[in-house]
Enzyme design. Structure first.
Site, PDB file in Angstrom:
ATOM      1  N   GLU A   1       0.700  -1.261   0.006  1.00 17.90           N
ATOM      2  CA  GLU A   1      -0.090   0.068   0.128  1.00 17.90           C
ATOM      3  C   GLU A   1       0.935   1.144   0.009  1.00 17.90           C
ATOM      4  O   GLU A   1       2.053   1.271   0.697  1.00 17.90           O
ATOM      5  CB  GLU A   1      -0.730  -0.065   1.040  1.00 17.90           C
TER       6      GLU A   1
ATOM      7  N   ARG B   1      -1.351   7.770   1.931  1.00 18.27           N
ATOM      8  CA  ARG B   1      -0.510   8.585   3.083  1.00 18.27           C
ATOM      9  C   ARG B   1      -1.675   8.754   3.830  1.00 18.27           C
ATOM     10  O   ARG B   1      -2.891   9.087   3.477  1.00 18.27           O
ATOM     11  CB  ARG B   1       0.128   9.859   2.245  1.00 18.27           C
ATOM     12  N   GLU B   2      -1.315   8.866   5.138  1.00 18.42           N
ATOM     13  CA  GLU B   2      -2.586   9.252   6.222  1.00 18.42           C
ATOM     14  C   GLU B   2      -2.685  10.768   6.037  1.00 18.42           C
ATOM     15  O   GLU B   2      -1.919  11.580   5.333  1.00 18.42           O
ATOM     16  CB  GLU B   2      -2.038   9.169   7.737  1.00 18.42           C
TER      17      GLU B   2
ATOM     18  N   PHE C   1       9.139  15.942  -0.761  1.00 20.04           N
ATOM     19  CA  PHE C   1       9.831  15.167   0.401  1.00 20.04           C
ATOM     20  C   PHE C   1      11.360  15.924   0.759  1.00 20.04           C
ATOM     21  O   PHE C   1      12.253  15.408   1.350  1.00 20.04           O
ATOM     22  CB  PHE C   1      10.002  13.831   0.345  1.00 20.04           C
TER      23      PHE C   1
ATOM     24  N   ALA D   1      12.434  20.697   4.791  1.00 18.13           N
ATOM     25  CA  ALA D   1      13.148  20.443   6.268  1.00 18.13           C
ATOM     26  C   ALA D   1      12.258  21.112   7.235  1.00 18.13           C
ATOM     27  O   ALA D   1      11.511  21.778   7.039  1.00 18.13           O
ATOM     28  CB  ALA D   1      14.470  21.273   6.201  1.00 18.13           C
TER      29      ALA D   1
ATOM     30  N   GLY E   1       7.752  11.578  11.221  1.00 20.96           N
ATOM     31  CA  GLY E   1       7.089  10.659  12.276  1.00 20.96           C
ATOM     32  C   GLY E   1       6.251   9.731  11.975  1.00 20.96           C
ATOM     33  O   GLY E   1       6.136   9.533  10.656  1.00 20.96           O
TER      34      GLY E   1
ATOM     35  N   CYS F   1       4.727   4.874  10.003  1.00 15.72           N
ATOM     36  CA  CYS F   1       5.419   4.112   8.743  1.00 15.72           C
ATOM     37  C   CYS F   1       6.935   4.401   8.685  1.00 15.72           C
ATOM     38  O   CYS F   1       7.514   3.505   8.743  1.00 15.72           O
ATOM     39  CB  CYS F   1       4.666   4.670   7.633  1.00 15.72           C
TER      40      CYS F   1
ATOM     41  N   ARG G   1       1.260   8.903  16.386  1.00 14.60           N
ATOM     42  CA  ARG G   1       2.311   7.991  16.745  1.00 14.60           C
ATOM     43  C   ARG G   1       3.703   8.492  16.343  1.00 14.60           C
ATOM     44  O   ARG G   1       4.095   9.339  15.248  1.00 14.60           O
ATOM     45  CB  ARG G   1       2.221   6.688  15.924  1.00 14.60           C
TER      46      ARG G   1
HETATM   47  C1  UGA Z   1       4.165   7.275   4.139  1.00 14.71           C
HETATM   48  C2  UGA Z   1       4.308   7.199   2.612  1.00 14.71           C
HETATM   49  O1  UGA Z   1       4.384   8.625   2.220  1.00 14.71           O
HETATM   50  C3  UGA Z   1       3.160   6.473   1.952  1.00 14.71           C
HETATM   51  O2  UGA Z   1       3.430   6.233   0.440  1.00 14.71           O
HETATM   52  C4  UGA Z   1       3.239   4.941   2.652  1.00 14.71           C
HETATM   53  O3  UGA Z   1       1.930   4.512   1.977  1.00 14.71           O
HETATM   54  C5  UGA Z   1       2.899   5.278   4.212  1.00 14.71           C
HETATM   55  O4  UGA Z   1       3.929   5.980   4.706  1.00 14.71           O
HETATM   56  C6  UGA Z   1       2.894   3.895   4.809  1.00 14.71           C
HETATM   57  O5  UGA Z   1       3.865   3.255   4.581  1.00 14.71           O
HETATM   58  O6  UGA Z   1       1.761   3.238   4.925  1.00 14.71           O
HETATM   59  P1  UGA Z   1       2.563   8.627   5.792  1.00 14.71           P
HETATM   60  O7  UGA Z   1       3.531   8.291   6.888  1.00 14.71           O
HETATM   61  O8  UGA Z   1       1.182   8.666   6.009  1.00 14.71           O
HETATM   62  O9  UGA Z   1       2.896   7.895   4.436  1.00 14.71           O
HETATM   63  O10 UGA Z   1       2.854  10.221   5.590  1.00 14.71           O
HETATM   64  P2  UGA Z   1       3.791  11.241   4.726  1.00 14.71           P
HETATM   65  O11 UGA Z   1       3.047  12.162   4.124  1.00 14.71           O
HETATM   66  O12 UGA Z   1       4.698  10.480   4.065  1.00 14.71           O
HETATM   67  O13 UGA Z   1       4.782  12.036   5.936  1.00 14.71           O
HETATM   68  C7  UGA Z   1       5.608  11.216   6.875  1.00 14.71           C
HETATM   69  C8  UGA Z   1       6.326  12.237   7.596  1.00 14.71           C
HETATM   70  O14 UGA Z   1       7.250  13.015   6.940  1.00 14.71           O
HETATM   71  C9  UGA Z   1       5.372  13.299   8.397  1.00 14.71           C
HETATM   72  O15 UGA Z   1       5.726  13.399   9.461  1.00 14.71           O
HETATM   73  C10 UGA Z   1       5.596  14.372   7.514  1.00 14.71           C
HETATM   74  O16 UGA Z   1       5.237  15.642   8.249  1.00 14.71           O
HETATM   75  C11 UGA Z   1       7.251  14.365   7.150  1.00 14.71           C
HETATM   76  N1  UGA Z   1       7.948  15.072   5.983  1.00 14.71           N
HETATM   77  C12 UGA Z   1       7.284  14.679   4.857  1.00 14.71           C
HETATM   78  C13 UGA Z   1       8.748  15.895   6.181  1.00 14.71           C
HETATM   79  O17 UGA Z   1       9.233  16.170   7.335  1.00 14.71           O
HETATM   80  N2  UGA Z   1       9.271  16.528   5.077  1.00 14.71           N
HETATM   81  C14 UGA Z   1       8.844  16.343   3.753  1.00 14.71           C
HETATM   82  O18 UGA Z   1       9.202  17.117   3.020  1.00 14.71           O
HETATM   83  C15 UGA Z   1       7.669  15.382   3.602  1.00 14.71           C
END
Ligand code: UGA
Length: 451
Positions: A151, A154-155, A269, A272, A277, A280, A347
């Site tokens: 999967e 993203r949340e 992504f 900064a 967190g 995932c 989490r």
């Molecule tokens: C992530 C992946 O993006 C999904 O593709 C994957 O399906 C999911 O894990 C999973 O394995 O179930 P998610 O954890 O829901 O999704 O959220 P993200 O949008 O990826 O963000 C993850 C973390 O990274 C957040 O804390 C966000 O604030 C941080 N982030 C994101 C940054 O610090 N900088 C960025 O440029 C992007």
């Protein structure tokens, strides 16, 4: 094909989202959830977490009788033609993946399933897990076909991602089973707009051309964890450069805009801030390090990414401490306890870590999140005050830290903020604000790597 019965096991972010999407696509879907509190809420049409659009789809599918929600494992498995396994794979204290739930599901399926069914693994598992489960399935009397279908939702945008997906990965040694799973996604793709209309959500402006990728079982498993690990690497890379930008007077946002304009790199992504967190990235990176070690392979690049990530809340806390000449007795508001906006999930939340660190250094911390207060409360130090409104959190404070980019924070009335705050420090731990606007109201702006 449509009269086939689909069973989704586990009503977490992935399971509940998948179940309501398939049910609203017309599939006869059952959702198995053994937690009695979640079950009760779900049956009454209430999701147990905040996710835009999901409540509407849940209610619609219950009403149209396309979705049955149950805790009767034996009955649910017995009647299923296709089973999607969507249970959690949390991390063990040593960072490896805890596969207890996954193996329990596989054992129940072997025990109760009828013959010739397809078992779809959606839970994130270390490479090689499917092969082990499949050996058991092949020995069983029922001829269960194993398909790995990781999967990528993203949340916060779970419904949009499940409808307008950019890729579907299907790994199996059974071509017919793989094709059946692809057909489900093709049907979802065909019904995309109709389901979007039920949610009231706006469809992504661009029309997504979905790519269907078929591969072997182990590659599909490795695709999932590699994708998450690479995104985590990008974030830690941006945060490393941000620290250098802080020392040299450069602006990391401008740097990443230009670096990311190179199509080989891409801008996403590379934001900064306080680091990643959630349920995932942290566990998938540590799980990949651990599973690589099991195969005798070192992953120093991922160890470094983890170290950088873990340093970020402390880095921000010490910059606030320096700016305020110590934190003892200083009133600091932390806005944003969810690990990202759009979700109530707290989490491994950087906002929570930051609040705890500021408290530990002597600050009087007030915390607020529009949706995650309750989920975060267990991880926050008991002396941290959790407020129920943004306004309450901001009165009389010396400094404010924005740790999650909720629209409520991005649209904050800066003029009013500057009046109700006692001090002047505005720390943008997401680098989401236009600093000239913050400075224009007389506040002192600080970001991560913004000079
Ligand atoms: C992530 C992946 O993006 C999904 O593709 C994957 O399906 C999911 O894990 C999973 O394995 O179930 P998610 O954890 O829901 O999704 O959220 P993200 O949008 O990826 O963000 C993850 C973390 O990274 C957040 O804390 C966000 O604030 C941080 N982030 C994101 C940054 O610090 N900088 C960025 O440029 C992007």
């Amino acid at each position: 094909m449509d009269i086939m019965k689909i069973l989704v096991i586990g009503a977490g972010y992935v399971g509940l989202t998948s179940a309501v999407v398939m049910a609203n696509c017309g599939y006869d879907t059952t959702l198995l959830e053994i937690d009695s509190n979640k079950l009760k809420l779900l049956k009454s049409g209430k999701p147990h977490f905040h996710e835009a659009g999901i409540r509407e789809l849940l209610r619609k599918s219950i009403k149209s009788k396309c979705l049955l929600i149950t805790d009767d494992e034996q009955r649910a498995i017995k009647s299923a033609d296709i089973i999607f396994c969507c249970v959690g794979t949390p991390d063990n204290p040593d960072g490896s993946s805890n596969l207890t739930y996954v193996f329990n599901v596989a054992a129940s399926v072997t025990k109760y399933a009828k013959t010739k069914i397809i078992f779809v693994q959606k839970s994130t598992v270390p490479v090689g897990t499917g092969r082990i489960i499949n050996i058991g399935f092949k020995k069983s009397r029922q001829r269960i076909s194993y398909v790995s279908n990781p999967e990528f939702l993203r949340e916060g945008t779970a419904i949009q991602d499940s409808l307008a997906f950019d890729r579907v990965v299907v790994g199996s040694d059974d071509k017919a089973a793989a094709k059946s799973i692809i057909n489900i996604y093709k049907k979802i793709e065909g019904n995309r707009q109709e389901i979007f209309n039920l949610t009231g959500l706006e469809q992504a402006a661009h029309v997504v051309e979905s790519e269907y990728i078929t591969t072997d079982l182990s590659s599909a498993e490795l695709i999932k964890v590699s994708a998450n690990a690479f995104l985590a690497l990008k974030i830690s890379f941006a945060n490393s450069i941000a620290k250098l930008a802080d020392q040299s007077g450069a602006n990391v946002s401008d740097v990443m805009d230009a670096v990311g304009a190179d199509k080989r790199i891409g801008r996403s992504f590379l934001n900064a801030g306080r680091g990643y967190g959630g349920g995932c990235f942290p566990k998938d990176v540590s799980g990949l390090i651990s599973s690589a070690a099991d195969h005798g392979v070192d992953m120093p690049i991922l160890v470094a990414a983890t170290e950088v990530n873990e340093s970020m809340p402390g880095y921000i806390a010490s910059r606030i401490q320096d700016n305020l000449n110590g934190l003892e007795g200083k009133k600091v508001a932390v806005l944003g306890l969810a690990f990202k906006s759009g979700t109530s999930d707290a989490r491994k939340s950087p906002g929570v870590k930051l609040a705890n660190l500021l408290h530990k250094a002597g600050a009087l911390v007030k915390a607020y999140d529009p949706y995650a207060n309750q989920e975060a409360s267990g991880d926050l130090h008991s002396e941290i005050e959790i407020l129920q409104s943004l306004e309450d959190a901001l009165h009389g404070i010396d400094a404010v830290v924005v740790a999650t980019d909720w629209p409520e924070f991005l649209n904050i009335d800066l003029v009013r903020l500057s009046k109700i705050m006692f001090g002047k420090l505005f720390f943008d731990a997401m680098n989401s604000f236009d600093y000239s606007k913050v400075r224009a109201v007389g506040l002192q702006y600080m970001g991560v790597g913004r000079g």
